[in-house]
Every structure is written in structure tokens, then in C-alpha cells.
Motif scaffolding. Structure first.
Motif, PDB file in Angstrom:
ATOM      1  N   VAL A 119       0.840  -1.208   0.000  1.00 56.80           N
ATOM      2  CA  VAL A 119       0.000   0.000   0.000  1.00 56.80           C
ATOM      3  C   VAL A 119       0.872   1.254   0.000  1.00 56.80           C
ATOM      4  CG1 VAL A 119      -1.514   1.424   1.460  1.00 56.80           C
ATOM      5  CG2 VAL A 119      -2.064  -0.959   1.094  1.00 56.80           C
ATOM      6  N   GLN A 120       1.757   1.347   0.980  1.00 54.61           N
ATOM      7  CA  GLN A 120       2.498   2.593   1.137  1.00 54.61           C
ATOM      8  C   GLN A 120       3.562   2.767   0.060  1.00 54.61           C
ATOM      9  OE1 GLN A 120       0.977   4.458   3.384  1.00 54.61           O
ATOM     10  NE2 GLN A 120       2.131   6.166   2.633  1.00 54.61           N
ATOM     11  N   TYR A 121       4.152   1.660  -0.426  1.00 49.55           N
ATOM     12  CA  TYR A 121       5.092   1.769  -1.550  1.00 49.55           C
ATOM     13  C   TYR A 121       4.379   2.394  -2.741  1.00 49.55           C
ATOM     14  CZ  TYR A 121       8.283   0.793  -5.348  1.00 49.55           C
ATOM     15  OH  TYR A 121       9.119   0.962  -6.437  1.00 49.55           O
ATOM     16  N   ASN A 122       3.195   1.871  -3.052  1.00 45.32           N
ATOM     17  CA  ASN A 122       2.469   2.347  -4.234  1.00 45.32           C
ATOM     18  C   ASN A 122       1.950   3.773  -4.076  1.00 45.32           C
ATOM     19  OD1 ASN A 122       2.464   0.237  -6.334  1.00 45.32           O
ATOM     20  ND2 ASN A 122       1.621  -1.031  -4.712  1.00 45.32           N
ATOM     21  N   PHE A 123       1.588   4.165  -2.850  1.00 47.16           N
ATOM     22  CA  PHE A 123       1.206   5.561  -2.623  1.00 47.16           C
ATOM     23  C   PHE A 123       2.405   6.493  -2.801  1.00 47.16           C
ATOM     24  CE2 PHE A 123      -2.618   4.664   0.407  1.00 47.16           C
ATOM     25  CZ  PHE A 123      -3.489   4.685  -0.672  1.00 47.16           C
ATOM     26  N   ALA A 124       3.549   6.101  -2.211  1.00 49.80           N
ATOM     27  CA  ALA A 124       4.697   7.007  -2.109  1.00 49.80           C
ATOM     28  C   ALA A 124       5.547   7.078  -3.377  1.00 49.80           C
ATOM     29  CB  ALA A 124       5.581   6.592  -0.927  1.00 49.80           C
ATOM     30  N   VAL A 125       5.567   6.027  -4.188  1.00 54.10           N
ATOM     31  CA  VAL A 125       6.507   5.941  -5.320  1.00 54.10           C
ATOM     32  C   VAL A 125       6.308   7.058  -6.343  1.00 54.10           C
ATOM     33  CG1 VAL A 125       5.137   4.368  -6.797  1.00 54.10           C
ATOM     34  CG2 VAL A 125       7.652   4.300  -6.887  1.00 54.10           C
ATOM     35  N   ILE A 126       5.074   7.560  -6.468  1.00 57.90           N
ATOM     36  CA  ILE A 126       4.788   8.559  -7.510  1.00 57.90           C
ATOM     37  C   ILE A 126       5.600   9.838  -7.316  1.00 57.90           C
ATOM     38  CG2 ILE A 126       2.777   9.628  -6.373  1.00 57.90           C
ATOM     39  CD1 ILE A 126       3.084   8.779 -10.152  1.00 57.90           C
ATOM     40  N   ALA A 127       5.906  10.198  -6.054  1.00 59.51           N
ATOM     41  CA  ALA A 127       6.640  11.452  -5.789  1.00 59.51           C
ATOM     42  C   ALA A 127       8.017  11.428  -6.450  1.00 59.51           C
ATOM     43  CB  ALA A 127       6.764  11.683  -4.282  1.00 59.51           C
ATOM     44  N   ILE A 128       8.777  10.338  -6.259  1.00 59.11           N
ATOM     45  CA  ILE A 128      10.126  10.268  -6.843  1.00 59.11           C
ATOM     46  C   ILE A 128      10.063   9.955  -8.341  1.00 59.11           C
ATOM     47  CG2 ILE A 128      10.603   7.824  -6.268  1.00 59.11           C
ATOM     48  CD1 ILE A 128      13.109  10.747  -5.893  1.00 59.11           C
ATOM     49  N   PRO A 145       8.233   1.032   6.348  1.00 58.05           N
ATOM     50  CA  PRO A 145       9.260   0.601   5.389  1.00 58.05           C
ATOM     51  C   PRO A 145       8.772   0.751   3.937  1.00 58.05           C
ATOM     52  CG  PRO A 145       9.113  -0.980   7.171  1.00 58.05           C
ATOM     53  CD  PRO A 145       7.979  -0.002   7.376  1.00 58.05           C
ATOM     54  N   GLY A 146       7.471   0.549   3.722  1.00 58.79           N
ATOM     55  CA  GLY A 146       6.905   0.725   2.369  1.00 58.79           C
ATOM     56  C   GLY A 146       7.087   2.135   1.841  1.00 58.79           C
ATOM     57  N   ALA A 147       7.071   3.134   2.739  1.00 60.51           N
ATOM     58  CA  ALA A 147       7.266   4.534   2.328  1.00 60.51           C
ATOM     59  C   ALA A 147       8.735   4.851   2.047  1.00 60.51           C
ATOM     60  CB  ALA A 147       6.738   5.464   3.425  1.00 60.51           C
ATOM     61  N   ILE A 148       9.650   4.055   2.622  1.00 64.73           N
ATOM     62  CA  ILE A 148      11.091   4.279   2.425  1.00 64.73           C
ATOM     63  C   ILE A 148      11.580   3.629   1.118  1.00 64.73           C
ATOM     64  CG2 ILE A 148      13.406   3.816   3.397  1.00 64.73           C
ATOM     65  CD1 ILE A 148      12.004   3.744   6.190  1.00 64.73           C
ATOM     66  N   LEU A 149      11.020   2.457   0.800  1.00 65.63           N
ATOM     67  CA  LEU A 149      11.524   1.656  -0.332  1.00 65.63           C
ATOM     68  C   LEU A 149      11.567   2.379  -1.682  1.00 65.63           C
ATOM     69  CD1 LEU A 149      10.164  -1.934   0.416  1.00 65.63           C
ATOM     70  CD2 LEU A 149      12.543  -1.154   0.454  1.00 65.63           C
ATOM     71  N   PRO A 150      10.581   3.249  -2.038  1.00 64.81           N
ATOM     72  CA  PRO A 150      10.702   3.923  -3.337  1.00 64.81           C
ATOM     73  C   PRO A 150      12.009   4.693  -3.497  1.00 64.81           C
ATOM     74  CG  PRO A 150       8.513   4.283  -2.438  1.00 64.81           C
ATOM     75  CD  PRO A 150       9.312   3.594  -1.367  1.00 64.81           C
ATOM     76  N   TYR A 151      12.484   5.295  -2.401  1.00 64.31           N
ATOM     77  CA  TYR A 151      13.716   6.087  -2.476  1.00 64.31           C
ATOM     78  C   TYR A 151      14.953   5.184  -2.512  1.00 64.31           C
ATOM     79  CZ  TYR A 151      10.424   9.778  -1.442  1.00 64.31           C
ATOM     80  OH  TYR A 151       9.348  10.628  -1.508  1.00 64.31           O
ATOM     81  N   VAL A 152      14.882   4.042  -1.811  1.00 65.22           N
ATOM     82  CA  VAL A 152      15.984   3.068  -1.859  1.00 65.22           C
ATOM     83  C   VAL A 152      16.109   2.523  -3.285  1.00 65.22           C
ATOM     84  CG1 VAL A 152      16.794   0.818  -1.023  1.00 65.22           C
ATOM     85  CG2 VAL A 152      15.694   2.421   0.570  1.00 65.22           C
ATOM     86  N   LEU A 154       7.697  -2.313  -9.737  1.00 65.58           N
ATOM     87  CA  LEU A 154       8.038  -2.985  -8.468  1.00 65.58           C
ATOM     88  C   LEU A 154       6.847  -3.030  -7.507  1.00 65.58           C
ATOM     89  CD1 LEU A 154      11.643  -1.602  -7.855  1.00 65.58           C
ATOM     90  CD2 LEU A 154      11.037  -3.999  -8.220  1.00 65.58           C
ATOM     91  N   GLY A 155       5.918  -2.087  -7.658  1.00 71.64           N
ATOM     92  CA  GLY A 155       4.726  -2.065  -6.814  1.00 71.64           C
ATOM     93  C   GLY A 155       3.815  -3.264  -7.012  1.00 71.64           C
ATOM     94  N   VAL A 196      16.301   9.251   4.862  1.00 73.62           N
ATOM     95  CA  VAL A 196      16.505   9.686   6.255  1.00 73.62           C
ATOM     96  C   VAL A 196      15.180  10.181   6.853  1.00 73.62           C
ATOM     97  CG1 VAL A 196      17.683  11.376   7.747  1.00 73.62           C
ATOM     98  CG2 VAL A 196      18.943  10.246   5.895  1.00 73.62           C
ATOM     99  N   VAL A 197      14.444  11.002   6.081  1.00 77.00           N
ATOM    100  CA  VAL A 197      13.166  11.566   6.560  1.00 77.00           C
ATOM    101  C   VAL A 197      12.169  10.448   6.869  1.00 77.00           C
ATOM    102  CG1 VAL A 197      11.120  12.871   5.826  1.00 77.00           C
ATOM    103  CG2 VAL A 197      13.390  13.818   5.439  1.00 77.00           C
ATOM    104  N   SER A 198      11.993   9.520   5.921  1.00 72.59           N
ATOM    105  CA  SER A 198      11.018   8.436   6.109  1.00 72.59           C
ATOM    106  C   SER A 198      11.447   7.490   7.229  1.00 72.59           C
ATOM    107  CB  SER A 198      10.835   7.648   4.809  1.00 72.59           C
ATOM    108  OG  SER A 198      10.356   8.501   3.792  1.00 72.59           O
ATOM    109  N   SER A 199      12.775   7.340   7.414  1.00 67.91           N
ATOM    110  CA  SER A 199      13.278   6.456   8.471  1.00 67.91           C
ATOM    111  C   SER A 199      12.919   6.961   9.865  1.00 67.91           C
ATOM    112  CB  SER A 199      14.797   6.283   8.366  1.00 67.91           C
ATOM    113  OG  SER A 199      15.113   5.625   7.155  1.00 67.91           O
ATOM    114  N   ALA A 200      12.662   8.257   9.992  1.00 65.83           N
ATOM    115  CA  ALA A 200      12.232   8.816  11.284  1.00 65.83           C
ATOM    116  C   ALA A 200      10.920   8.170  11.725  1.00 65.83           C
ATOM    117  CB  ALA A 200      12.062  10.330  11.185  1.00 65.83           C
ATOM    118  N   GLY A 201      10.182   7.613  10.754  1.00 62.68           N
ATOM    119  CA  GLY A 201       8.911   6.973  11.063  1.00 62.68           C
ATOM    120  C   GLY A 201       9.055   5.634  11.769  1.00 62.68           C
TER     121      GLY A 201
END
Length: 393
Positions: A41-50, A173-180, A202-203, A287-292
Motif C-alpha cells: 500500500v504505502q510503496y504504491n502511494f509514495a513511489v509517484i513522488a520520486i 518501510p513501504g514509504a522508504i523503499l521507493p527512495y531506496v 516494483l509495486g 533519512v526523513v522516512s526512516s524517522a517513522g
């Protein structure tokens, strides 16, 4: 203490019927199905930004295109949450999850494979595919939370809440993976076409093991043995009054969460002036998403220790204090980029603590089995109305 008293209470109107206990293997499989669903869920939501940052050089974007492509997945999610929540109560949790995960996988793959031609046709196809993806990932919210709660093989409320929280943890972690993955594809490939298509495709990958482990699986006996009529329960006023708490709070939370998280690359641009450097931006946002991660772990511990309501209330207070603080000091500290970045990390910590977990737990905690998935879906849909407001504000 409060948590000890809460944990002794019968869970949402009734104890689990005899025979509801799943085998240890089924229970573990169910945990991972719910966890992987939430990561997806969160990977697919977040990936569009990058992805939009990567595509911008080759396919120029207006502000309207950026906002529409970030927001349309939430329009799909609202549709999915409303439809699939009811499907989960009508056909069963596992059948509903199979349908919703298939749509999510298809939408993610379609957004990577089908866009060709000029920039308008490419963005139009991505938008349609992201809407279908949204319907799929939207349905995951009510179904994974309900499934995680019901298959915990206990009537202890706090034990159930812990299980729902652990499933939800994987959204971070799903929100961090797009940037990784963005770092990896930018180093590995020079072609923008390859980069953005891989990130979107990848989503779809989590859909494969989830479908494999969910197809043909029987629903938990708590759900199967409850003969109450879903529609008669939906007509009860008390269940709609609860929606003010479960849906209203989720909407307020998603306005501030997605209004910040989806614009994280833009915010780090403003702080560091690192425009157009995808590698730098990806590292900053990891780094920002890892704060979560520490925030959500502390949130889960707090919920178990103090209960759902106090953590939700004080979590909202924490978020409000951080937004006010950053609003007040932003201009005076404009040149102190590391101080601002530190404050932004604390803001992201506050957004991942408290309401991030409690809004997800609350619907699975307060509604009876035969409308649990439907009301969870409506609550989550109100949340995504908030996400759309946050995207366009």
C-alpha cells in the motif's frame, strides 16, 4: 493500569466462538499476508513522488499534472475502501483480499507497461492505471486490518490491537523503499524510461505471494459463525455515531500526513536547495522516512501501555505543536538548513507516532464482525478524502 483493564474486556461485542483458533502456521501466514499488503500500500502511494521527479526532465509537468497524478490514487482508494470493505463483509475477508490485491498488482504493472507516446498520453495512461491501483490498495485497508484482528486467535483486545499494529507497521518501510529503489535504478540505468518504469512495476511484486497465500483459504470462524445480517447492523444509529471518531479523526490525520509526506521531495528541495539531484533527494528522503520507524515502534508500545484513545489524543497534540513550531521558526531559520531539517525529522516522527496507528486500529476495535470490514472501509475512505484535500491544499 488502563491497558491491563482494557485487555480484559471482551473484544468488540463478543468473544471468539469455539473453534476460531487458527493453527500456528495459518496464523503466521496471515500475519505476513497482512504485513506485505500494508508494505505494498504505502510503496504504491509514495513511489509517484520520486517517479515524477525522475520523469520531469524528459516529460515536462505542470503543477496540475503533478497534483492530479499524486491525488488520483486516493480517488481510487476511496472507491476501493467503500466497495471492498462491503465485499469483505459480504463475500468474506479472503475473497475480498484476493480481488483487491489483483487490482493493485494490475494497476501497478499497467502504470509501468502501458504509457507510451507524447507526455500527455503517457500521463493520462499513468493516471488511469493509478486509479485502478488505488481501488486495489484502498481495499487493503479494511480487509488487512479486519483479517489481522480476527485471525489473532484471541478475544484479548490489546493482543488483537498489537497484531493489527504489527501488520500496519510495514507501511513505514513501504514509504522508504521507493527512495531506496530510486537510488539503485539511477545508479544502474541512465535511461529515464527504464528508471520510472522499473520503480512503478516494483509495486506489483508483493501481489504475487499475497495472492498465492490467500486464494482458496477459508475465513476465520468468528466471521463465518456470525449470522447477524450486515444490512440490519448498518441501519443502527450507534454504528454511524462511532464513524465520527473512526472516520473523522482519520480524515484530519490524512490531511496533515499526506499533505506533508507526498511533498517530502519538494520540502527537502526547499531546505537544501538540492533541486534536480535525484541521488541527493533520495538519500534525504530515506533519512526523513526512516524517522517513522522508531516513531511507529514507540506508538505501538504506547498503545499497548496506555490504550488507543489516549495515544490518539496526545498524538494529535504532538503533531499540532510541531506544525506550529515549524510555522513560527521557518523564516528566522531559513539559512540554518540543518536545524530546519532536524525539525522536519521531528515533524515526521510526530506524524508516524500516535494517530498513524490508532486510526487504523480503532475501526477493527469498535465495530461488530458483520460490519467490521464495511465500517473500516468507510472510515479509511474518509481518511483518503483527507489525503486528497492534503494533496491539493
Amino acid at each position: 493500569g488502563m491497558a491491563a483493564e482494557e485487555s480484559k474486556a471482551p473484544y468488540a461485542h463478543d468473544d471468539i466462538p469455539e473453534g476460531a483458533k487458527a493453527s500456528k502456521r495459518e496464523k503466521e501466514k496471515s500475519i505476513w499476508t497482512s504485513a506485505l499488503s500494508n508494505l505494498s500500500v504505502q510503496y504504491n502511494f509514495a513511489v509517484i513522488a520520486i517517479v515524477l521527479k525522475i520523469m520531469d526532465d524528459k516529460y515536462a509537468q505542470t503543477d496540475w499534472i503533478k497534483e492530479m497524478l499524486k491525488g488520483i490514487v486516493f480517488a481510487g482508494a476511496i472507491t476501493g475502501q467503500l466497495m471492498m470493505g462491503y465485499v469483505g463483509d459480504y463475500l468474506g475477508r479472503n475473497k475480498g483480499l484476493c480481488i483487491t490485491i489483483f487490482l493493485a498488482g494490475f494497476g501497478a504493472l499497467a502504470s509501468a507497461v502501458f504509457p507510451w507516446g507524447n507526455r500527455w498520453s503517457i500521463y493520462a495512461v499513468i493516471a488511469v492505471a493509478r486509479f485502478i491501483l488505488g481501488v486495489g490498495v484502498g481495499g487493503v485497508y479494511p480487509l488487512s486490518a479486519t483479517k489481522a484482528a480476527e485471525e489473532s486467535a484471541t478475544s484479548d483486545k490489546q493482543a488483537r490491537n498489537l497484531r493489527v499494529s504489527l501488520a500496519f507497521f510495514w507501511q513505514t518501510p513501504g514509504a522508504i523503499l521507493p527512495y531506496v529503489f530510486a537510488l539503485i535504478v539511477v545508479y544502474a540505468f541512465n535511461d529515464v524510461e527504464v528508471q520510472f518504469r522499473i520503480l512503478l512495476a516494483l509495486g506489483a511484486i508483493p501481489s504475487i505471494p499475497i495472492l498465492y497465500h490467500t486464494m482458496g483459504v477459508k475465513d476465520n470462524s468468528e466471521f463465518r459463525k456470525d449470522k447477524t445480517n450486515t444490512l440490519s447492523l448498518l441501519q443502527k444509529k450507534e454504528n454511524w455515531i462511532k464513524l465520527i471518531a473512526t472516520g473523522g479523526c482519520w480524515m484530519i490525520y490524512d490531511i496533515v500526513y499526506y499533505g506533508t509526506a507526498l511533498f517530502s521531495p519538494t520540502i527537502t528541495d526547499k531546505i537544501f536547495n538540492s533541486k534536480d539531484d535525484i541521488v541527493k533527494e533520495s538519500w534525504q528522503n530515506i533519512v526523513v522516512s526512516s524517522a517513522g520507524i522508531p516513531a511507529i515502534i514507540l506508538g505501538i508500545w504506547s498503545q499497548q501501555r496506555f490504550g488507543t484513545k489516549p495515544v490518539q489524543v496526545w498524538g494529535f497534540v504532538f503533531i499540532a505543536v510541531m506544525f506550529i513550531l515549524i510555522g513560527v521558526v521557518y523564516h528566522p531559520l531559513k539559512d540554518s538548513k540543518w536545524t530546519l531539517f532536524g525539525l522536519y525529522l521531528v515533524l515526521m516522527f510526530s506524524l508516524n507516532y500516535g494517530p498513524n496507528i490508532t486510526t487504523f486500529i480503532l475501526p477493527a476495535e469498535v465495530y461488530p464482525p458483520k460490519i467490521r470490514s464495511t465500517m473500516n472501509g468507510i472510515s479509511a475512505a474518509l481518511g483518503k478524502v483527507g489525503a486528497i484535500i492534503g494533496t491539493f491544499m
